[in-house]
Design a protein around this motif. Structure first.
Motif, PDB file in Angstrom:
ATOM      1  N   GLU A   1     -63.409 -15.905  35.677  1.00 44.26           N
ATOM      2  CA  GLU A   1     -62.545 -14.714  34.895  1.00 44.26           C
ATOM      3  C   GLU A   1     -62.301 -15.095  33.774  1.00 44.26           C
ATOM      4  O   GLU A   1     -62.110 -16.128  33.157  1.00 44.26           O
ATOM      5  CB  GLU A   1     -61.034 -14.717  35.702  1.00 44.26           C
ATOM      6  CG  GLU A   1     -61.062 -14.305  37.433  1.00 44.26           C
ATOM      7  CD  GLU A   1     -59.850 -14.396  37.855  1.00 44.26           C
ATOM      8  OE1 GLU A   1     -59.473 -13.554  38.700  1.00 44.26           O
ATOM      9  OE2 GLU A   1     -59.056 -15.514  37.740  1.00 44.26           O
ATOM     10  N   PRO A   2     -62.383 -14.005  32.784  1.00 45.33           N
ATOM     11  CA  PRO A   2     -61.823 -14.313  31.220  1.00 45.33           C
ATOM     12  C   PRO A   2     -60.478 -14.639  31.133  1.00 45.33           C
ATOM     13  O   PRO A   2     -59.530 -14.397  31.807  1.00 45.33           O
ATOM     14  CB  PRO A   2     -61.897 -12.857  30.706  1.00 45.33           C
ATOM     15  CG  PRO A   2     -61.948 -11.757  31.684  1.00 45.33           C
ATOM     16  CD  PRO A   2     -62.365 -12.450  33.063  1.00 45.33           C
TER      17      PRO A   2
ATOM     18  N   ALA B   1     -57.038 -14.815  28.581  1.00 47.60           N
ATOM     19  CA  ALA B   1     -55.953 -14.391  27.617  1.00 47.60           C
ATOM     20  C   ALA B   1     -55.161 -14.875  27.149  1.00 47.60           C
ATOM     21  O   ALA B   1     -54.315 -15.581  27.908  1.00 47.60           O
ATOM     22  CB  ALA B   1     -55.780 -12.859  27.945  1.00 47.60           C
TER      23      ALA B   1
ATOM     24  N   SER C   1     -57.661  -7.859  18.396  1.00 46.60           N
ATOM     25  CA  SER C   1     -58.678  -7.463  19.338  1.00 46.60           C
ATOM     26  C   SER C   1     -59.151  -8.741  19.999  1.00 46.60           C
ATOM     27  O   SER C   1     -59.856  -8.503  21.243  1.00 46.60           O
ATOM     28  CB  SER C   1     -59.905  -6.674  18.591  1.00 46.60           C
ATOM     29  OG  SER C   1     -60.596  -7.386  17.941  1.00 46.60           O
ATOM     30  N   GLY C   2     -59.159  -9.814  19.529  1.00 46.91           N
ATOM     31  CA  GLY C   2     -59.471 -11.025  20.019  1.00 46.91           C
ATOM     32  C   GLY C   2     -58.947 -12.268  19.186  1.00 46.91           C
ATOM     33  O   GLY C   2     -58.469 -12.187  18.111  1.00 46.91           O
TER      34      GLY C   2
ATOM     35  N   HIS D   1     -57.006 -13.446  32.594  1.00 44.74           N
ATOM     36  CA  HIS D   1     -56.491 -12.160  32.304  1.00 44.74           C
ATOM     37  C   HIS D   1     -56.119 -11.143  33.500  1.00 44.74           C
ATOM     38  O   HIS D   1     -54.883 -10.471  33.461  1.00 44.74           O
ATOM     39  CB  HIS D   1     -57.634 -11.315  31.704  1.00 44.74           C
ATOM     40  CG  HIS D   1     -57.419 -10.046  31.274  1.00 44.74           C
ATOM     41  ND1 HIS D   1     -57.514  -8.661  31.787  1.00 44.74           N
ATOM     42  CD2 HIS D   1     -56.889  -9.565  29.885  1.00 44.74           C
ATOM     43  CE1 HIS D   1     -56.843  -7.851  31.194  1.00 44.74           C
ATOM     44  NE2 HIS D   1     -56.602  -8.406  29.992  1.00 44.74           N
TER      45      HIS D   1
ATOM     46  N   THR E   1     -51.443  -9.103  25.882  1.00 43.93           N
ATOM     47  CA  THR E   1     -52.501  -9.983  26.190  1.00 43.93           C
ATOM     48  C   THR E   1     -53.684  -9.862  25.145  1.00 43.93           C
ATOM     49  O   THR E   1     -53.903  -8.548  24.868  1.00 43.93           O
ATOM     50  CB  THR E   1     -52.850  -9.927  27.646  1.00 43.93           C
ATOM     51  OG1 THR E   1     -53.387  -8.588  27.861  1.00 43.93           O
ATOM     52  CG2 THR E   1     -51.801 -10.333  28.480  1.00 43.93           C
TER      53      THR E   1
ATOM     54  N   PRO F   1     -57.605 -11.000  24.426  1.00 41.98           N
ATOM     55  CA  PRO F   1     -58.689 -11.794  24.982  1.00 41.98           C
ATOM     56  C   PRO F   1     -58.924 -13.041  24.189  1.00 41.98           C
ATOM     57  O   PRO F   1     -59.033 -13.161  22.671  1.00 41.98           O
ATOM     58  CB  PRO F   1     -59.935 -10.937  24.907  1.00 41.98           C
ATOM     59  CG  PRO F   1     -59.261  -9.706  24.915  1.00 41.98           C
ATOM     60  CD  PRO F   1     -58.024  -9.761  24.110  1.00 41.98           C
TER      61      PRO F   1
ATOM     62  N   VAL G   1     -61.562 -15.192  22.310  1.00 41.73           N
ATOM     63  CA  VAL G   1     -63.078 -15.196  22.017  1.00 41.73           C
ATOM     64  C   VAL G   1     -63.827 -16.342  21.624  1.00 41.73           C
ATOM     65  O   VAL G   1     -64.888 -16.348  21.522  1.00 41.73           O
ATOM     66  CB  VAL G   1     -63.125 -13.896  21.075  1.00 41.73           C
ATOM     67  CG1 VAL G   1     -62.770 -12.529  21.594  1.00 41.73           C
ATOM     68  CG2 VAL G   1     -62.570 -14.235  19.863  1.00 41.73           C
TER      69      VAL G   1
ATOM     70  N   ARG H   1     -65.900 -20.027  23.934  1.00 39.05           N
ATOM     71  CA  ARG H   1     -66.140 -19.362  25.153  1.00 39.05           C
ATOM     72  C   ARG H   1     -65.805 -20.015  26.172  1.00 39.05           C
ATOM     73  O   ARG H   1     -66.549 -21.130  26.666  1.00 39.05           O
ATOM     74  CB  ARG H   1     -67.776 -19.005  25.325  1.00 39.05           C
ATOM     75  CG  ARG H   1     -68.216 -18.020  23.816  1.00 39.05           C
ATOM     76  CD  ARG H   1     -69.438 -17.494  24.300  1.00 39.05           C
ATOM     77  NE  ARG H   1     -69.812 -16.849  25.565  1.00 39.05           N
ATOM     78  CZ  ARG H   1     -70.603 -17.007  26.381  1.00 39.05           C
ATOM     79  NH1 ARG H   1     -71.711 -18.047  26.273  1.00 39.05           N
ATOM     80  NH2 ARG H   1     -70.975 -16.263  27.608  1.00 39.05           N
TER      81      ARG H   1
END
Length: 295
Positions: free
Chosen positions: A163-164, A166, A179-180, A245, A256, A258, A260, A263
């Motif tokens: 999972e990503p 955050a 945005s990140g 996330h 939250t 992301p 970035v 990675r």
């Protein structure tokens, strides 16, 4: 080196008492004293001072080896016991708190299951020694990379989910509108340290690769196991947190963003003891669980 003597020594050193060790191990105090004397004679070194009871420098060094040695012995015994073991009608699963992915919960049999929450580092040992039939462990890794787990015994690890990640911030934080976010931008931020319920700060420091001990200051340490509590603490302004996330959604006041760079993903793996050569496919509750989880 007799493992029975070594286990007695570790217990005495941990409790700092011959009498308390005797009660815990079910021996007489005289037997405990004899065990320690026999181990010291075998190694040719004093391992404990008697008043107070404390490890000598040689005893401290032995303790650095003892845990891994005794764990390997317990794992070997459990591994050999599996040759004669029939499929069990019940299932015990050891899991770190963030490893309880929805896929995992959906795969659990309806009855006959014990779900045991443990620290991440304890899950592999629980499976290796037979304390649990299966384990679920989570951690941070590069996409598609396996988790780095302690080498406690032959265990088979299978990916369950990735999972990503955050960053969790309070709504009024200056970075909340991004945005990140990059980890390198957050080194000097104040963080929540939640080793059981989030990504531990030691892990962030290791990933960042900066000077030892630098950055990722602890604003508040949370020693519980509820990831939602970590999100709520972050929303209340007690520090940033890094979480998968899906866990971060739906808590009032929390934002939250992301992660970035670098990675990284939150990875969950299923741990099973490797089946003895020639042994039939696992049956019972364990076979039902693994079949559903891999299906």
């Amino acid at each position: 080196m007799d493992p029975h003597l070594l286990r007695t020594y570790v217990t005495v050193a941990r409790l700092a008492s011959f009498s308390r060790a005797a009660r815990e191990l079910g021996y007489t105090q005289s037997a405990v004293s004899q065990h320690i004397a026999a181990l010291e004679a075998d190694l040719g070194l004093p391992l404990l001072t008697r008043r107070p009871v404390a490890p000598t420098p040689a005893g401290e060094r032995l303790l650095e080896h003892a845990g891994a040695l005794l764990l390997r012995i317990d794992a070997a015994r459990a591994d050999l016991d599996r040759f004669a073991a029939a499929p069990r009608a019940t299932l015990t699963v050891a899991a770190s708190p963030l490893a309880l992915h929805p896929r995992v919960l959906a795969a659990l049999p309806a009855t006959g299951v014990t779900l045991r929450a443990l620290d991440r580092d304890r899950v592999p040992a629980a499976v290796a020694t037979g304390e649990a039939d299966a384990g679920l462990v989570d951690g941070v890794a590069a996409p598609s990379d396996p988790l780095r787990l302690p080498d406690v015994a032959p265990l088979a690890a299978t990916r369950v989910a990735e999972e990503p990640l955050a960053v969790v911030l309070p709504a009024g934080h200056p970075l909340a509108g991004r945005s990140g976010l990059r980890l390198t931008d957050l080194v000097d931020a104040r963080w929540l340290d939640a080793p059981a319920a989030g990504v531990a700060l030691d892990r962030l420091r290791a990933v960042h690769g900066g000077p030892a001990g630098r950055g990722f200051r602890t604003a508040l340490r949370y020693e519980g196991a509820d990831p939602r509590a970590v999100v709520a603490l972050s929303a209340a302004g007690h520090g940033l947190a890094l979480l998968p996330h899906p866990v971060t959604e739906g808590v009032p006041g929390a934002v939250t963003v992301p992660l970035v760079s670098p990675r990284l993903v939150h990875r969950t793996e299923l741990l099973l003891p490797t089946a003895p050569a020639g042994q039939a496919e696992r049956g019972g509750r364990l076979g039902e669980f693994t079949h559903r989880l891999r299906g």
